[in-house]
Every structure is written in C-alpha cells, then in structure tokens.
Write a protein that holds these residues in place. Structure first.
Motif, PDB file in Angstrom:
ATOM      1  N   GLN A  93       7.951 -64.957  -3.853  1.00 50.99           N
ATOM      2  CA  GLN A  93       8.986 -65.277  -4.833  1.00 50.99           C
ATOM      3  C   GLN A  93       8.368 -65.786  -6.125  1.00 50.99           C
ATOM      4  OE1 GLN A  93      11.463 -68.100  -2.835  1.00 50.99           O
ATOM      5  NE2 GLN A  93      12.755 -66.540  -1.883  1.00 50.99           N
ATOM      6  N   ASP A  96       6.898 -62.832  -7.971  1.00 53.92           N
ATOM      7  CA  ASP A  96       7.973 -62.044  -8.589  1.00 53.92           C
ATOM      8  C   ASP A  96       8.500 -62.735  -9.837  1.00 53.92           C
ATOM      9  OD1 ASP A  96       7.745 -60.116  -6.646  1.00 53.92           O
ATOM     10  OD2 ASP A  96       9.501 -60.795  -5.493  1.00 53.92           O
ATOM     11  N   SER A  97       8.666 -64.043  -9.754  1.00 49.56           N
ATOM     12  CA  SER A  97       9.148 -64.805 -10.896  1.00 49.56           C
ATOM     13  C   SER A  97       8.161 -64.718 -12.059  1.00 49.56           C
ATOM     14  CB  SER A  97       9.360 -66.260 -10.493  1.00 49.56           C
ATOM     15  OG  SER A  97       9.713 -67.042 -11.601  1.00 49.56           O
TER      16      SER A  97
END
Length: 128
Positions: A93, A96-97
């Motif tokens: 995550q 991805d951020s």
C-alpha cells in the motif's frame, strides 16, 4: 548470573517499564515470542489488534548522549504468519501510494511545462 526471560501469556508480549522489549542478545527474547524485523510490522499489528512491542537492541550516541536503538518488533509466535502477510500488504500500500504521488507530481510538471510554452508562444506572437 543467568538471565531467565519472561514468558508471553495469552497473546501479550512482556514489556519493560518503558513499553518495549530489551533485546541485548537473542537469549533475552521472551519465551513464546519472535523478533520480526520486517518493515511495517508494528503498523500491521496495530491494524489487526495484535500485541507487538518495539524491540530495543542497543544504544547509539547522538550529540554526546545515548539514544535507544530500535529494530523491528517482538510479537507472539502464533501471530507471525498473519503479521508477515499483513506487513507485506502495508508495504505494498505504501509503494502504491508513493507511485500515485510520483505520477501526480510528474503530471503537474508536464502541466507547468505546457502552460509555460503556451505563454511563451502567445508572447512571441503578440510582441514578435
């Protein structure tokens, strides 16, 4: 003098009075626990409601004073597999951020370039 480490009971990691586990050597690891060094383990444990304590492994010197050095977390052995998967998801995550943020910054740079070129073209056309 022989050090006898504490034991994890009912999924609770034994801590020092400062809220962490002091791991001077691997022999200081409390019974029934595992020292996990994967990034994101503490965050994953908080999200899942699993007890995890930061692992203090020594001291560093900064500006002439000793500052605790932390490396990973100490968790109960039964939660290790679940936390490894959750920590991998937390890292994914975060990646991805970061990728979305980098893409947005790149698009903003292109917008700025195109606006600048349009202004330059208009000025050259208007003032020759």
């Amino acid at each position: 003098m022989v050090h006898i480490p504490a034991t994890a009971i009912d999924g609770q990691v034994p801590r020092s009075s400062h809220g962490h586990v002091e791991l001077w050597t691997e022999r200081h690891l409390p019974y029934g626990t595992v020292h996990m060094r994967e990034p994101g383990v503490i965050q994953a444990a908080k999200q899942l409601g699993v007890d995890a304590a930061p692992a203090m492994v020594g001291f560093d010197m900064h500006d002439g004073r000793a500052v605790p050095k932390f490396d990973g977390a100490v968790v109960c052995a039964e939660a290790v597999d679940m936390l490894r998967e959750a920590a991998a998801a937390v890292r994914e995550q975060a990646e991805d951020s970061d990728a979305r943020k980098q893409r947005a910054e790149g698009l903003e740079m292109w917008r700025t370039l195109l606006r600048t070129l349009a202004i330059r073209r208009r000025i050259e056309k208007q003032y020759g």
